[in-house]
Design an enzyme around this catalytic site. Structure first.
Site, PDB file in Angstrom:
ATOM      1  N   HIS A  53       5.792  14.262 -42.315  1.00  0.00           N
ATOM      2  CA  HIS A  53       6.175  13.045 -41.584  1.00  0.00           C
ATOM      3  C   HIS A  53       7.677  13.146 -41.274  1.00  0.00           C
ATOM      4  CE1 HIS A  53       5.919   9.171 -39.922  1.00  0.00           C
ATOM      5  NE2 HIS A  53       5.686   8.430 -40.974  1.00  0.00           N
ATOM      6  N   CYS A  94       8.594   4.249 -47.477  1.00  0.00           N
ATOM      7  CA  CYS A  94       8.400   4.399 -46.026  1.00  0.00           C
ATOM      8  C   CYS A  94       7.649   3.219 -45.426  1.00  0.00           C
ATOM      9  CB  CYS A  94       7.666   5.700 -45.747  1.00  0.00           C
ATOM     10  SG  CYS A  94       6.067   5.797 -46.570  1.00  0.00           S
ATOM     11  N   GLN A 108       9.895  10.081 -40.227  1.00  0.00           N
ATOM     12  CA  GLN A 108      10.224   9.217 -41.355  1.00  0.00           C
ATOM     13  C   GLN A 108      11.420   9.792 -42.120  1.00  0.00           C
ATOM     14  OE1 GLN A 108       8.641   6.198 -42.433  1.00  0.00           O
ATOM     15  NE2 GLN A 108      10.543   6.179 -43.600  1.00  0.00           N
ATOM     16  N   ARG A 116      -0.042  11.454 -33.845  1.00  0.00           N
ATOM     17  CA  ARG A 116      -0.332  11.112 -35.253  1.00  0.00           C
ATOM     18  C   ARG A 116      -1.748  11.582 -35.527  1.00  0.00           C
ATOM     19  NH1 ARG A 116       0.937   5.943 -39.025  1.00  0.00           N
ATOM     20  NH2 ARG A 116       2.943   6.960 -38.836  1.00  0.00           N
ATOM     21  N   ASP A 163       5.818   6.115 -52.335  1.00  0.00           N
ATOM     22  CA  ASP A 163       4.927   5.933 -51.182  1.00  0.00           C
ATOM     23  C   ASP A 163       3.569   5.509 -51.749  1.00  0.00           C
ATOM     24  OD1 ASP A 163       3.687   6.050 -48.695  1.00  0.00           O
ATOM     25  OD2 ASP A 163       3.686   8.237 -48.558  1.00  0.00           O
ATOM     26  N   ARG A 171      14.169   3.865 -38.359  1.00  0.00           N
ATOM     27  CA  ARG A 171      13.196   4.645 -37.585  1.00  0.00           C
ATOM     28  C   ARG A 171      13.569   4.598 -36.106  1.00  0.00           C
ATOM     29  NH1 ARG A 171       8.149   5.732 -39.701  1.00  0.00           N
ATOM     30  NH2 ARG A 171       8.062   7.022 -37.821  1.00  0.00           N
TER      31      ARG A 171
HETATM   32  N1   CP Z   1       6.235   4.564 -42.220  1.00  0.00           N
HETATM   33  C1   CP Z   1       5.364   4.655 -41.201  1.00  0.00           C
HETATM   34  O1   CP Z   1       5.179   5.726 -40.619  1.00  0.00           O
HETATM   35  O2   CP Z   1       4.761   3.497 -40.866  1.00  0.00           O
HETATM   36  P1   CP Z   1       3.513   3.350 -39.880  1.00  0.00           P
HETATM   37  O3   CP Z   1       2.352   4.027 -40.533  1.00  0.00           O
HETATM   38  O4   CP Z   1       3.322   1.870 -39.739  1.00  0.00           O
HETATM   39  O5   CP Z   1       3.863   3.995 -38.568  1.00  0.00           O
HETATM   40  N1  NVA Z   2       1.646   8.974 -47.010  1.00  0.00           N
HETATM   41  C1  NVA Z   2       1.275   7.871 -46.154  1.00  0.00           C
HETATM   42  C2  NVA Z   2       2.409   7.502 -45.255  1.00  0.00           C
HETATM   43  C3  NVA Z   2       2.147   6.343 -44.334  1.00  0.00           C
HETATM   44  C4  NVA Z   2       3.314   6.060 -43.429  1.00  0.00           C
HETATM   45  C5  NVA Z   2       0.055   8.246 -45.344  1.00  0.00           C
HETATM   46  O1  NVA Z   2      -0.020   9.384 -44.862  1.00  0.00           O
HETATM   47  O2  NVA Z   2      -0.851   7.416 -45.208  1.00  0.00           O
END
Ligand code: CP
Ligand code: NVA
Length: 322
Positions: free
Chosen positions: A141, A274, A144, A114, A234, A302
């Protein structure tokens, strides 16, 4: 060892999964079939599928769902995980992404990252000899999106012919990966956003060429959601973009998902997000906590979607075993 379902092994063996487009529409459909099967296979038939495999989770940003669902997935499939966050891990800050990749490839079976910028992740994945999975970057992502389309398929039977309205920051990672997966599976995607948060013409053209689905961008939330089967939003400001928070809130307020906006969607429409969500900002509490919301089914998926992905990348077994 009794095979009780089609073999998930080797579908994507050794490949990176950084964007939805790293798999073909047929492979995406196969992943969803495996995820649906895994959801129904008893735990006892799963627990040797990734025996002896180790998954490293290297996260530069916070996470609840991605981290925990990957850790639980590996545990239930008989494998192991290790986690490093923040100061312990930051791509490219201590050594070149390529060196990180070469070292990790000697220790673990696969890596979930990440991170902020997508390009160093691409470099890391190219140099790794084990699969690298994008657990969220600024650009995409894809894990997701796997869960998102699995949830829609469960709800509606197929994505073909569905209309999915994504309202809010239609330029973000979640919007792009969702739209890629949805178009590949034959859905129509309607983005509803101000011009500042609208995907570029190049992105719209890229999406439109991915499959039998279609994509359109609207400057009005009502026009985007009219007749839609799914309304998806989102957060207005993604992780790493906090300096734009005030600007985003001002621009995106007309795109908040409210009960009133919902009246323009199809009668059977569902709400998806999400998570994490901000009630009173991008979505009203009455929508996300109301009867049309399927956000917790989506969050559960997920786990199942990522189990399918891990099996497709790593499993040696042919079929689920008892
Ligand atoms: N939706 C999602 O990726 O959640 P987190 O940021 O908690 O992993
Ligand atoms: N678009 C958001 C998604 C979090 C799961 C971010 O990148 O923070």
């Amino acid at each position: 060892m009794i095979a009780v379902a089609p073999a998930p092994a080797a579908l994507l063996r050794g490949r990176p999964f950084l964007r939805i487009t790293d798999v073909s529409p047929d492979e995406l459909a196969a992943l969803l079939r495996v995820a649906a099967e895994l959801k129904n296979v008893p735990a006892s038939a799963q627990r040797r599928m990734l025996q002896g495999k180790t998954l490293a989770l290297l996260f530069e940003k916070p996470s609840l769902r991605t981290r925990v669902s990957f850790e639980v997935a590996m545990t239930q499939l008989g494998g192991e995980t290790l986690f490093a966050a923040g100061g312990e891990f930051s791509i490219g800050s201590r050594e070149a992404p390529e060196d990180v990749a070469r070292v990790l490839s000697r220790y673990v079976s696969a890596v979930v990252v990440r991170t902020h910028e997508h390009e160093p992740l691409e470099r890391l994945a190219r140099a790794a000899s084990v699969p690298v999975i994008n657990g969220l970057s600024a650009a995409a992502h894809p894990c997701q999106a796997l869960a998102d389309v699995l949830t829609m398929q469960e709800r509606f039977g197929t994505l073909s012919g569905l209309t999915i309205a994504f309202v809010g920051d239609a330029k973000n990672n979640v919007a792009l990966s969702l739209a890629e997966a949805a178009v590949m599976m034959g859905a129509s995607v309607h983005f509803g956003s101000p011009v500042t948060h609208r995907p570029s013409e190049a992105t719209l053209a890229h999406l439109g060429a991915l499959g039998s689905g279609t994509v359109r961008a609207f400057g009005s939330a009502v026009r985007a959601v009219r007749g839609a089967d799914v309304i998806y939003t989102d957060v207005w400001t993604s992780m790493g973009e906090e300096r734009f928070r005030e600007r985003d809130a001002a621009m995106l307020r007309p795109f908040a998902v409210t009960d009133e906006l919902f009246t323009y969607a199809a009668r059977h429409a569902v709400f998806m997000h999400c998570l994490p969500a901000h009630r009173g900002e991008e979505v009203a509490a009455s929508v996300i906590d109301g009867p049309c919301s399927i956000v917790f089914d989506q969050a559960e998926n997920r786990l199942h979607a990522q189990k399918a992905l891990l099996c497709a990348l790593l499993a040696d077994t042919r079929g689920f075993v008892r």
